[in-house]
Design a protein around this motif. Structure first.
Motif, PDB file in Angstrom:
ATOM      1  N   LYS A  17      -1.850 -11.354   1.882  1.00  0.00           N
ATOM      2  CA  LYS A  17      -2.216 -10.438   0.788  1.00  0.00           C
ATOM      3  C   LYS A  17      -0.930  -9.901   0.157  1.00  0.00           C
ATOM      4  N   ASP A  38      -2.845  -4.869  -6.095  1.00  0.00           N
ATOM      5  CA  ASP A  38      -2.645  -6.318  -6.131  1.00  0.00           C
ATOM      6  C   ASP A  38      -2.502  -6.774  -7.579  1.00  0.00           C
ATOM      7  N   ASP A  62      -1.956  -6.642   8.112  1.00  0.00           N
ATOM      8  CA  ASP A  62      -3.167  -6.367   7.337  1.00  0.00           C
ATOM      9  C   ASP A  62      -4.293  -5.924   8.266  1.00  0.00           C
ATOM     10  N   THR A  65      -8.271  -6.048   6.777  1.00  0.00           N
ATOM     11  CA  THR A  65      -9.077  -7.257   6.940  1.00  0.00           C
ATOM     12  C   THR A  65      -9.655  -7.317   8.345  1.00  0.00           C
TER      13      THR A  65
END
Length: 169
Positions: A17, A38, A62, A65
């Motif tokens: 990401k 993002d 991350d 997630t």
């Protein structure tokens, strides 16, 4: 490092990401998290505890997630073997840090890495040696050892692959 060096810095998670830092949030005299966006301007937060490194870009773990992929662990769920036999209910889980080590289902403990947990718990059958595997009068694999890929590889190296499989039946 100065806070002004963090604004606008690129961020990348260990899962791929990407984005950039929009703002820094703090409390009680500490930097707590980074507000990032993002490429589509969708905002997300990075807890400073999850930052792996800061260089030309900020690398972070991350956790968002992982948290979204997690499922509730509910005690009392029914446990079955892979043949459908009822083994009991999930009574407890033993932890080492945050890692689940064993699950107590009914009156027995089972290694957690073998379990499939969802609406019910499935415990795959575990083959164990019913007697010692012996070569040239020396025990190479002890009775009760779980048959897994490592044990079978060891047995194959010692030329006792067939004996090992037969003694697990």
């Amino acid at each position: 490092m100065k806070i002004s060096e963090i604004y606008g810095k690129k961020v990348e998670s260990t899962s791929g990401k990407t984005g950039y830092v929009v703002s820094c949030n703090g409390a009680a005299g500490k930097l707590v998290c980074l507000l990032c966006a993002d490429e589509d301007e969708n905002e997300f937060y990075i807890d400073v505890k999850n930052i792996v490194s800061i260089g030309s870009k900020i690398i972070f773990e991350d956790r968002e997630t992982a948290i979204k992929a997690s499922k509730p662990i509910r005690l009392g769920r029914a446990g079955f073997n892979e043949n459908g036999k009822y083994l009991g209910n999930l009574n407890d889980l033993d932890l080492k840090g945050a890692k689940i080590q064993r699950a107590k289902i009914g009156k027995k403990n089972y290694p957690a890495e073998k379990l499939f947990m969802d609406d019910v718990i499935i415990i795959p059958a575990v083959k164990r040696l019913k007697s010692d595997v012996v070569k040239d009068g020396k025990v190479i694999i002890k009775k009760g050892t779980e048959i897994n890929s490592e044990v079978l590889a060891s047995a194959e190296q010692n030329g006792e692959y067939v004996q090992t499989n037969l003694k697990s039946i």
